[in-house]
Design a protein around this motif. Structure first.
Motif, PDB file in Angstrom:
ATOM      1  N   UNK A  40       7.800 183.200  30.789  1.00 22.40           N
ATOM      2  CA  UNK A  40       8.452 183.483  32.067  1.00 22.40           C
ATOM      3  C   UNK A  40       7.423 184.048  33.020  1.00 22.40           C
ATOM      4  N   UNK A  41       7.668 183.893  34.307  1.00 17.11           N
ATOM      5  CA  UNK A  41       6.770 184.419  35.330  1.00 17.11           C
ATOM      6  C   UNK A  41       7.393 185.662  35.915  1.00 17.11           C
ATOM      7  N   UNK A  42       6.683 186.767  35.872  1.00  7.93           N
ATOM      8  CA  UNK A  42       7.186 188.010  36.430  1.00  7.93           C
ATOM      9  C   UNK A  42       6.186 188.523  37.450  1.00  7.93           C
ATOM     10  N   UNK A  63       1.025 183.117  44.215  1.00  9.42           N
ATOM     11  CA  UNK A  63       1.664 184.419  44.409  1.00  9.42           C
ATOM     12  C   UNK A  63       2.970 184.273  45.187  1.00  9.42           C
ATOM     13  N   UNK A  64       2.977 183.361  46.172  1.00 12.62           N
ATOM     14  CA  UNK A  64       4.188 183.115  46.963  1.00 12.62           C
ATOM     15  C   UNK A  64       5.280 182.509  46.096  1.00 12.62           C
ATOM     16  N   UNK A  71       9.052 183.915  44.874  1.00 15.99           N
ATOM     17  CA  UNK A  71      10.305 183.182  45.051  1.00 15.99           C
ATOM     18  C   UNK A  71      11.036 182.974  43.727  1.00 15.99           C
ATOM     19  N   UNK A  72      10.464 183.471  42.633  1.00 15.20           N
ATOM     20  CA  UNK A  72      11.115 183.353  41.336  1.00 15.20           C
ATOM     21  C   UNK A  72      10.933 182.003  40.667  1.00 15.20           C
ATOM     22  N   UNK A  73       9.922 181.255  41.058  1.00 16.64           N
ATOM     23  CA  UNK A  73       9.693 179.921  40.490  1.00 16.64           C
ATOM     24  C   UNK A  73       8.878 180.083  39.209  1.00 16.64           C
ATOM     25  N   UNK A 126      10.171 172.383  42.129  1.00 16.35           N
ATOM     26  CA  UNK A 126       9.763 172.959  43.415  1.00 16.35           C
ATOM     27  C   UNK A 126       8.746 172.070  44.105  1.00 16.35           C
ATOM     28  N   UNK A 127       7.822 171.512  43.326  1.00 18.69           N
ATOM     29  CA  UNK A 127       6.823 170.611  43.905  1.00 18.69           C
ATOM     30  C   UNK A 127       7.494 169.378  44.494  1.00 18.69           C
ATOM     31  N   UNK A 128       8.508 168.848  43.792  1.00 16.03           N
ATOM     32  CA  UNK A 128       9.253 167.696  44.317  1.00 16.03           C
ATOM     33  C   UNK A 128       9.966 168.062  45.615  1.00 16.03           C
ATOM     34  N   UNK A 129      10.520 169.281  45.655  1.00 19.98           N
ATOM     35  CA  UNK A 129      11.212 169.735  46.866  1.00 19.98           C
ATOM     36  C   UNK A 129      10.246 169.823  48.042  1.00 19.98           C
TER      37      UNK A 129
END
Length: 327
Positions: free
Chosen positions: A110-112, A196-197, A201-203, A211-214
């Motif tokens: 997970x990313x925290x 970092x951004x 954003x919780x990605x 997210x990359x597709x978005x």
């Protein structure tokens, strides 16, 4: 196929320490290697960064960064004002492997949010960290291939930060760098800002591809809007990009309806006014209007006797224009 050096070139030679090819040639940048060759060739002529920068056609800042690598590794030493040599780290024998530097790598499931202050890694420490971690070493080679360059000290610092400080997986890091390359920002410093951004954003690793597709779809939508609005001489502002993302992502409007709102905007204001256009689309969304036909019907004033004002029709159009003029 084998290669040999043209024998005519041996008429004039200079020595290169074996340490350079045995240990450093894989990790030093191309600029750093060129700087060292010039110093080995003629230290009296190329004894300062300015002389090397002039010969290589590079900024002095780039040369200083390259020379810092050789100072940190002990290959070069610098002289003080009185001409005395300033000691540097003694070079290790070519056969001696670099010391293993532990990389603090928390679980990557997970990313925290990372701590507030991230460490920085000098070139020598960064090289040791990369050499001690096969995954990181492979990641470095992959990213250098993607970006078409050898990493500078600053690039290595950013890479190790992404891997150890932000605790990102190689997949996440490669995805971020791929995105930066796709938008013409091929820089590890910029990649760190993007990462970092995204973390903010919780990605996480599972959602980074979506997210990359978005983001790719948003760039496509922005291009379609620019074409439809005839915007070819400037970039979109951040606010305009936010508007476009809302029209497609939140309102789920198709381009034809947005183009119709654009026509109304130009007709009423005499220009492309994103703020006014956005108010039209927002009012349509709030009133359940999803097609051009419904928008045209909404623009007609209500003529039914005793009809209760609904805030739609020409009355709504008037309110939108009044609000836009106030803003």
């Amino acid at each position: 196929m084998q290669f040999t050096v043209n024998s005519a070139l041996w008429r004039q030679v200079f020595a290169v320490p074996a340490e350079i090819t045995d240990r450093h040639i894989r990790m030093c940048s191309g600029v750093a290697l060129k700087c060292l060759l010039l110093l080995l060739r003629d230290p009296d002529v190329f004894g300062d960064p300015k002389a090397i920068a002039d010969r290589l056609g590079q900024p002095v800042s780039e040369i200083s960064d390259a020379l810092s690598y050789w100072l940190e590794t002990g290959v070069l030493s610098s002289s003080g004002p009185d001409g005395q040599a300033i000691p540097s780290q003694p070079p290790r024998p070519a056969s001696e492997p670099p010391p293993a530097v532990p990389v603090p790598a928390p679980p990557r499931s997970a990313v925290s949010a990372p701590p507030a202050v991230r460490p920085h890694f000098p070139r020598e420490e960064a090289v040791s960290i990369v050499d001690s971690d096969k995954t990181l070493s492979g990641l470095l080679q992959e990213l250098q291939s993607m970006m078409g360059k050898l990493f500078t000290s600053a690039d290595l610092d950013a890479l190790i930060a992404l891997y150890s400080f932000y605790a990102l997986t190689p997949h996440y890091i490669i995805t971020v760098v791929s995105y930066c390359i796709s938008i013409g920002r091929s820089s590890m410093a910029y990649a760190e800002k993007v990462a970092a951004s995204w973390i903010g954003e919780g990605i996480d690793d599972e959602g980074v591809d979506r997210h990359l597709d978005t983001l790719a779809q948003r760039r496509s939508n922005e291009g379609r809007v620019r074409s439809a609005f005839g915007i070819s001489d400037r970039s979109l502002t951040p606010r305009e990009r936010e508007y476009i993302a809302t029209w497609f992502d939140t309102y789920q409007f198709d381009l034809s309806l947005i183009e119709y709102a654009y026509e109304i905007t130009v007709e009423r204001t005499g220009k492309l006014a994103f703020g006014y256009l956005n108010k039209i689309l927002a009012s349509w969304y709030q009133n359940g209007i999803r097609t051009i036909e419904e928008a045209k019907q909404e623009s007609k004033p209500s003529s039914a006797a005793g009809a209760k004002p609904s805030g739609t029709g020409s009355e709504l159009n008037r309110k939108i224009l009044e609000q836009f003029m106030k803003d």
